[in-house]
Design a protein around this motif. Structure first.
Motif, PDB file in Angstrom:
ATOM      1  N   ALA A 161       0.833  -1.202   0.000  1.00  0.00           N
ATOM      2  CA  ALA A 161       0.000   0.000   0.000  1.00  0.00           C
ATOM      3  C   ALA A 161       0.870   1.256   0.000  1.00  0.00           C
ATOM      4  O   ALA A 161       0.573   2.233  -0.703  1.00  0.00           O
ATOM      5  N   LEU A 165       1.024   3.992  -2.918  1.00  0.00           N
ATOM      6  CA  LEU A 165       0.823   5.416  -2.626  1.00  0.00           C
ATOM      7  C   LEU A 165       1.945   6.249  -3.239  1.00  0.00           C
ATOM      8  O   LEU A 165       1.703   7.342  -3.777  1.00  0.00           O
ATOM      9  N   THR A 184      -7.128   8.986  -8.693  1.00  0.00           N
ATOM     10  CA  THR A 184      -8.274   9.090  -7.777  1.00  0.00           C
ATOM     11  C   THR A 184      -8.822   7.715  -7.426  1.00  0.00           C
ATOM     12  O   THR A 184      -9.126   7.435  -6.254  1.00  0.00           O
ATOM     13  N   TRP A 185      -8.942   6.851  -8.426  1.00  0.00           N
ATOM     14  CA  TRP A 185      -9.452   5.503  -8.175  1.00  0.00           C
ATOM     15  C   TRP A 185      -8.535   4.742  -7.232  1.00  0.00           C
ATOM     16  O   TRP A 185      -8.994   4.064  -6.298  1.00  0.00           O
ATOM     17  N   LEU A 187      -6.409   5.963  -5.042  1.00  0.00           N
ATOM     18  CA  LEU A 187      -6.455   6.554  -3.702  1.00  0.00           C
ATOM     19  C   LEU A 187      -7.688   6.067  -2.931  1.00  0.00           C
ATOM     20  O   LEU A 187      -7.611   5.798  -1.729  1.00  0.00           O
ATOM     21  N   ARG A 188      -8.808   5.942  -3.614  1.00  0.00           N
ATOM     22  CA  ARG A 188     -10.013   5.430  -2.944  1.00  0.00           C
ATOM     23  C   ARG A 188      -9.812   3.969  -2.527  1.00  0.00           C
ATOM     24  O   ARG A 188     -10.213   3.565  -1.425  1.00  0.00           O
ATOM     25  N   LEU A 190      -6.973   2.590  -1.879  1.00  0.00           N
ATOM     26  CA  LEU A 190      -6.003   2.571  -0.783  1.00  0.00           C
ATOM     27  C   LEU A 190      -6.644   2.980   0.535  1.00  0.00           C
ATOM     28  O   LEU A 190      -6.231   2.505   1.601  1.00  0.00           O
ATOM     29  N   ALA A 191      -7.645   3.867   0.479  1.00  0.00           N
ATOM     30  CA  ALA A 191      -8.348   4.249   1.710  1.00  0.00           C
ATOM     31  C   ALA A 191      -9.062   3.042   2.307  1.00  0.00           C
ATOM     32  O   ALA A 191      -9.015   2.810   3.526  1.00  0.00           O
ATOM     33  N   VAL A 192      -9.712   2.255   1.449  1.00  0.00           N
ATOM     34  CA  VAL A 192     -10.361   1.033   1.925  1.00  0.00           C
ATOM     35  C   VAL A 192      -9.323   0.048   2.446  1.00  0.00           C
ATOM     36  O   VAL A 192      -9.510  -0.591   3.487  1.00  0.00           O
ATOM     37  N   THR A 193      -8.214  -0.060   1.726  1.00  0.00           N
ATOM     38  CA  THR A 193      -7.139  -0.960   2.150  1.00  0.00           C
ATOM     39  C   THR A 193      -6.599  -0.561   3.515  1.00  0.00           C
ATOM     40  O   THR A 193      -6.316  -1.424   4.362  1.00  0.00           O
ATOM     41  N   ALA A 194      -6.451   0.733   3.743  1.00  0.00           N
ATOM     42  CA  ALA A 194      -5.943   1.208   5.030  1.00  0.00           C
ATOM     43  C   ALA A 194      -6.875   0.800   6.171  1.00  0.00           C
ATOM     44  O   ALA A 194      -6.410   0.395   7.258  1.00  0.00           O
ATOM     45  N   LEU A 195      -8.173   0.887   5.941  1.00  0.00           N
ATOM     46  CA  LEU A 195      -9.127   0.475   6.974  1.00  0.00           C
ATOM     47  C   LEU A 195      -9.020  -1.020   7.254  1.00  0.00           C
ATOM     48  O   LEU A 195      -9.042  -1.452   8.412  1.00  0.00           O
TER      49      LEU A 195
END
Length: 368
Positions: A161, A165, A184-185, A187-188, A190-195
């Motif tokens: 991840a 990034l 943008t896709w 990053l979205r 990766l946001a889910v991956t971070a959670l």
């Protein structure tokens, strides 16, 4: 007499076990067929991509790499596997219960993990499960082997991840609507991956999260296997091993594992750079090569139900290559070139796996 307790006992003993509920049967069918469905869909996508493009251009680009270029790419992949094996070993270095497992064992088993994940019709974690089991052949306790796999998978996913990034940051410098939309896709995603990674870490470190995670797992087992839910918290054996891995005094070795994984992700970009150099494409900088490697790996990982990202990897290369002026034929050739180490190293890895299993069967006495 029909009311005699003896006859009642006999009837109960002879009564067949109740059939699994329909959610359990449906869950089993889905789990069994998911890898096959993913394989067929991936193969279909890959064949379609190749068939709808210039086959001669793909073959020409692939042929330009030559045996020397392919050998260099395979050597890079060997280095990547070596770094990942060292990273896995750092996770449990010096812990009780490790048995006779040393650096060589972790490197060999990392090779097996990769071979299973890229060549067999399983999800991308199938090789990791087998690798944890094989580690016990060196005398490592099952709980520590399981803990090592869980932490190693966390580090691998987390560093990927971070690498993705970094690729997004470099991609934003390219400009253009297509690059912005892709960034943008990603990053979205990766946001889910971070959670998900935060939850994965919490399950390993937090007692409350462990209990909650155990209940979720048991509920899923009831749905997919028809097993009853035990409301009690999960057993602490594997979690005790996780506590030992995450002990405060081991931060240095864990940090080394993270850095080794990061180095492995970065080193993978050399495979693309070597291939493009051999093909004769000199318009793509090494920074752009890093973007292609980082985001193609992210796209492939997002499609983890598809074994080895069949078709998905090829589509990702075509998409990313178009951002940097690489034609579709060359992009598809790059993807096929990246699969050469999968086969060259994966086949011996599968043979090694079977050899280890056979040797284990010969050592262990037959069951009474």
């Amino acid at each position: 007499m029909p009311d005699d307790p003896r006859f009642a006992t006999t009837r109960i003993a002879e009564r067949p076990a109740s059939a699994p509920s329909w959610p359990a049967r449906l869950g089993r069918r889905v789990l069994r067929r998911l890898p096959l469905v993913g394989t067929l869909l991936g193969l279909g996508l890959g064949v379609w991509l190749i068939a709808t493009n210039d086959l001669a251009a793909v073959a020409d680009a692939f042929g330009r790499v030559g045996p020397g270029g392919l050998a260099a790419i395979v050597l890079v992949r060997v280095s990547v596997i070596l770094l990942c094996g060292l990273a896995w070993g750092c996770v449990v270095q010096g812990l009780a219960g490790l048995g006779q497992a040393r650096t060589g064992a972790f490197v060999l088993l990392r090779l097996v993990r990769e071979g299973i994940n890229v060549l067999l019709p399983v999800a991308s974690v199938g090789g990791d499960v087998v690798g944890g089991r094989l580690l016990t052949f060196w005398g490592t306790t099952g709980t520590l082997a399981a803990a090592s796999i869980l932490v190693d998978m966390l580090f691998q996913a987390g560093t990927q991840a971070v690498f993705a990034l970094a690729g997004v940051g470099l991609l934003l410098q390219v400009g253009g609507e297509a690059a912005q939309a892709l960034a943008t896709w990603v990053l979205r995603a990766l946001a889910v991956t971070a959670l998900l990674l935060a939850a994965f870490l919490a399950v390993q470190r937090s007692a409350a999260a462990r209990a909650a995670g155990g209940k979720v797992v048991k509920a899923l087992r009831r749905v997919f296997r028809g097993e009853p839910v035990d409301p009690s918290p999960p057993g602490g054996s594997v979690y005790d091993a996780l506590d030992a891995v995450w002990a405060p005094g081991r931060r240095g070795t864990l940090a080394a594992s993270v850095l080794l994984h990061l180095a492995a992700w970065g080193l993978g970009a050399l495979e693309i750079w070597i291939a493009l150099t051999c093909i004769g494409v000199d318009s793509v900088s090494f920074t752009e090569v890093v973007v292609i490697e980082a985001l193609s790996q992210a796209i492939k990982s997002a499609a983890f139900p598809v074994p080895s990202g069949l078709g998905v990897q090829e589509g990702g290369f075509v998409l990313l290559g178009s951002l940097f002026g690489i034609d579709a034929g060359t992009a598809l050739a790059l993807s096929l070139i990246k699969r050469v180490p999968d086969i060259v190293l994966g086949l011996p890895a599968l043979l090694l796996w079977q050899a280890l299993e056979a040797r284990r069967a010969m050592i262990l006495p037959p069951a009474a």
